[in-house]
Write a protein that holds these residues in place. Structure first.
Motif, short mmCIF file in Angstrom:
data_model
loop_
_atom_site.label_atom_id
_atom_site.label_comp_id
_atom_site.label_asym_id
_atom_site.label_seq_id
_atom_site.Cartn_x
_atom_site.Cartn_y
_atom_site.Cartn_z
N ARG A 287 0.81 -1.20 0.00
CA ARG A 287 0.00 0.00 0.00
C ARG A 287 0.87 1.27 0.00
O ARG A 287 0.66 2.18 -0.79
N ARG A 288 1.86 1.29 0.88
CA ARG A 288 2.66 2.49 1.06
C ARG A 288 3.67 2.73 -0.04
O ARG A 288 3.96 3.85 -0.40
N GLU A 289 4.29 1.64 -0.48
CA GLU A 289 5.47 1.82 -1.32
C GLU A 289 5.26 1.34 -2.75
O GLU A 289 5.59 2.05 -3.69
N VAL A 290 4.71 0.15 -2.88
CA VAL A 290 4.61 -0.43 -4.21
C VAL A 290 3.61 0.33 -5.07
O VAL A 290 3.94 0.74 -6.20
N VAL A 291 2.44 0.57 -4.55
CA VAL A 291 1.42 1.24 -5.35
C VAL A 291 1.87 2.61 -5.85
O VAL A 291 1.81 2.89 -7.05
N PRO A 292 2.36 3.49 -4.95
CA PRO A 292 2.79 4.80 -5.44
C PRO A 292 3.89 4.73 -6.49
O PRO A 292 3.87 5.46 -7.48
N VAL A 293 4.83 3.83 -6.29
CA VAL A 293 5.95 3.76 -7.22
C VAL A 293 5.50 3.20 -8.56
O VAL A 293 6.00 3.59 -9.62
N MET A 294 4.54 2.31 -8.54
CA MET A 294 4.00 1.79 -9.80
C MET A 294 3.29 2.88 -10.59
O MET A 294 3.40 2.96 -11.81
N GLU A 295 2.60 3.73 -9.88
CA GLU A 295 1.93 4.85 -10.56
C GLU A 295 2.96 5.73 -11.26
O GLU A 295 2.79 6.10 -12.42
N ARG A 296 4.01 6.03 -10.55
CA ARG A 296 5.04 6.88 -11.15
C ARG A 296 5.71 6.18 -12.33
O ARG A 296 6.09 6.83 -13.31
N LEU A 297 5.85 4.88 -12.22
CA LEU A 297 6.45 4.13 -13.32
C LEU A 297 5.57 4.23 -14.57
O LEU A 297 6.05 4.44 -15.68
N SER B 243 15.60 4.83 -9.27
CA SER B 243 16.40 5.19 -8.12
C SER B 243 15.59 5.04 -6.82
O SER B 243 16.10 4.52 -5.82
N ASP B 244 14.35 5.47 -6.84
CA ASP B 244 13.51 5.34 -5.65
C ASP B 244 13.21 3.88 -5.35
O ASP B 244 13.18 3.48 -4.18
N ILE B 245 12.97 3.10 -6.38
CA ILE B 245 12.75 1.67 -6.16
C ILE B 245 14.00 1.06 -5.51
O ILE B 245 13.91 0.29 -4.55
N SER B 246 15.14 1.44 -6.02
CA SER B 246 16.39 0.93 -5.45
C SER B 246 16.48 1.26 -3.96
O SER B 246 16.86 0.41 -3.15
N GLN B 247 16.13 2.48 -3.64
CA GLN B 247 16.24 2.87 -2.24
C GLN B 247 15.29 2.06 -1.35
O GLN B 247 15.64 1.68 -0.25
N LEU B 248 14.08 1.79 -1.85
CA LEU B 248 13.16 0.94 -1.09
C LEU B 248 13.79 -0.43 -0.88
O LEU B 248 13.56 -1.10 0.13
N TRP B 249 14.56 -0.82 -1.82
CA TRP B 249 15.19 -2.12 -1.83
C TRP B 249 16.50 -2.12 -1.02
O TRP B 249 17.22 -3.11 -0.96
N GLY B 250 16.84 -0.96 -0.45
CA GLY B 250 18.04 -0.86 0.36
C GLY B 250 19.31 -0.55 -0.41
O GLY B 250 20.41 -0.70 0.11
N VAL B 251 19.14 -0.10 -1.65
CA VAL B 251 20.31 0.23 -2.47
C VAL B 251 20.42 1.75 -2.55
O VAL B 251 19.40 2.43 -2.67
N ASN B 252 21.61 2.25 -2.51
CA ASN B 252 21.72 3.69 -2.39
C ASN B 252 21.41 4.40 -3.71
O ASN B 252 21.43 3.83 -4.79
N LYS B 253 21.08 5.66 -3.56
CA LYS B 253 20.50 6.42 -4.66
C LYS B 253 21.39 6.47 -5.90
O LYS B 253 20.93 6.20 -7.02
#
Lengths: 190, 190
Positions: free
Chosen positions: A110-120, B23-33
Motif C-alpha cells: 500500500r505504502r510503497e509499491v502502489v505509489p511507485v508503480m503509478e510513477r512508473l 532510483s527510488d525503487i532501489s532505495q526501497l530495496w536498500g540500495v543507495n541512490k
DNA sequence: CTGTATTGTCAGTTTAGACTGACGTCTCAG
DNA sequence: CTGAGACGTCAGTCTAAACTGACAATACAG
C-alpha cells in the motif's frame, strides 16, 4: 539494576541475543534498529509492556520508545492494551510470525509499491507521448527508450501480481504450494 | 553542453524520469541512490558507457560513479566491456529485468540471509542450552522463550525455502506456478 | 472537577552513511 | 620504455536520518 545477579541473568541474555538478530533482520528489511528491537522484545514478552518498561529494558529514551511503538502500530503488528483500574497503556505484539509477515507485506504494498508503480506508468506514458510527438532518428531513439521502460514496467507488474497471490493465499497454503512447486521443478537451473 | 536545445531535450527528460523512479525503487530495496541511478542509466543506454560519461550525465563525482559501478558489478548486474584500440573501460547493464532480479536475490541470499540465519540458530541453541541448564520456575520461563525463538526460526526457514524455490525455478515457471496456485487456492483465508 | 501520572511531540543534537575531490596506481599508444 | 590518460581508493566533508530530553497534551483516579 545494579545487582550483580543481573549481569548473568540467563533470561535477559537469551532475550538480548534474539533481539539483536531480529533487529538486524529488521534493518535489512529497511526498518530502523530501535523499532526492530522493540518489536522483538514485545514478541518475546508474554505480558504486555508499557512505554517506560520498554525504554528501560532496551536502554533507549522514552521518546524513542514511543515513536517506535507508533511505527509498529502503523505497521499493524502491535496492539494497544488497556487494563481496567490501571491508568497506563500497555502494548503487545502479534505472536504469529506468518501473520505478522502477511500484514507487513500488505502494508508495504500500500505504502510503497502502489505509489511507485503509478510513477512508473507515468514515466512510461511520458516516454510514449514524447516518441509520438517526434520524428526521424529522434523518434526511433525515443521509441527504443519507451520499449525499455515498458519492459521494466511489465516485470514490475508481474512482481506485484506475485505479491497479490501471496496476500490472497495466506501463508499456510503458500507454503504448501511452494513445497509442491519444489517437487515439480526440482533443483532446476536458472 | 550549454546549448539551449539541451534544456528541452526530450530524450534526456524521458531518461531522467525513469532514472528517478528506478532510483527510488532501489532505495526501497536498500540500495543507495547513486547506485540506482547509475544502474538505471546503463539499463536505458544501448551502448556501454565509461565512468566519466556516467558522472557527467548524472551530475555526480567521478569517485561516486566509480564506487557505484563497483557495487553494481559485485551485485552481478553490470559487466565490464573493453573496446579494441580504446584505452577506456566501458560498462553495460544486464538488460533483462527478470535475470537481473534473479541475480540480485541470489546475491542477497548469500550475503544477508545465510549469515543472519546462522545467528538465529545460534540464538535458538543458546536459549535451549540455558533452559536445560536451569530448573524450577526459571526453567519454565526459559523454555517458553526458547519455544518462541524456535517458532520464529521455523518461519524464517520456510521463508528461505521460498527463496530457494524461486531461485531453482526461474522466473517464467515461477510466474506460471503462481498463476496456477491462485486458481487452486482462491481467496483463501489465513 | 482537579491534580498527577502517563503518553505524545518535536527542536536540537548526535550518529551513520553518502559524496567529493585529490592522489596513487595502472594501462597501453606511441 | 615512457608518459598521458584513465581508473580506483580513501580521508575529509556534507547530508539525512535517528535519538534524546524537555515540554505539551491527554486521561483518569480520587
Amino acid at each position: 539494576m545494579n545487582e550483580p545477579a543481573d549481569i548473568r541473568d540467563p533470561q535477559r541474555e537469551v532475550e538480548d541475543r534474539f533481539i539483536e538478530v531480529w533487529s538486524d533482520i529488521s534493518q535489512l528489511w529497511g526498518v530502523n534498529k530501535s523499532v526492530g528491537r522493540v518489536h522483538a522484545l514485545l514478541y518475546l514478552t508474554p505480558d504486555s509492556l508499557d512505554i517506560d518498561s520498554l525504554a528501560e529494558r532496551l536502554q533507549i529514551s522514552h521518546g524513542n520508545a514511543s515513536t517506535s511503538i507508533r511505527d509498529l502500530m502503523a505497521w499493524g503488528v502491535v496492539r494497544r492494551v488497556t487494563k481496567p483500574g490501571d491508568r497506563k497503556t500497555y502494548f503487545e505484539a502479534e505472536k504469529d510470525p506468518w501473520t505478522w509477515f502477511h500484514t507487513t507485506i500488505r502494508e508495504r504494498r500500500r505504502r510503497e509499491v502502489v505509489p511507485v508503480m503509478e510513477r512508473l506508468h507515468e514515466a512510461a506514458g511520458f516516454a510514449e507521448g514524447a516518441s509520438k510527438g517526434s520524428k526521424g532518428a529522434e523518434r526511433k531513439q525515443l521509441e527504443e527508450l519507451h520499449g525499455k521502460i515498458e519492459k521494466f514496467a511489465d516485470f514490475a507488474h508481474e512482481f506485484v501480481d506475485l505479491i497479490d497471490v501471496f496476500l490472497a493465499m495466506g501463508h499456510g497454503r503458500m507454503a504448501k504450494v511452494f513445497r509442491t512447486a519444489a517437487k515439480l521443478f526440482p533443483k532446476g537451473g536458472s
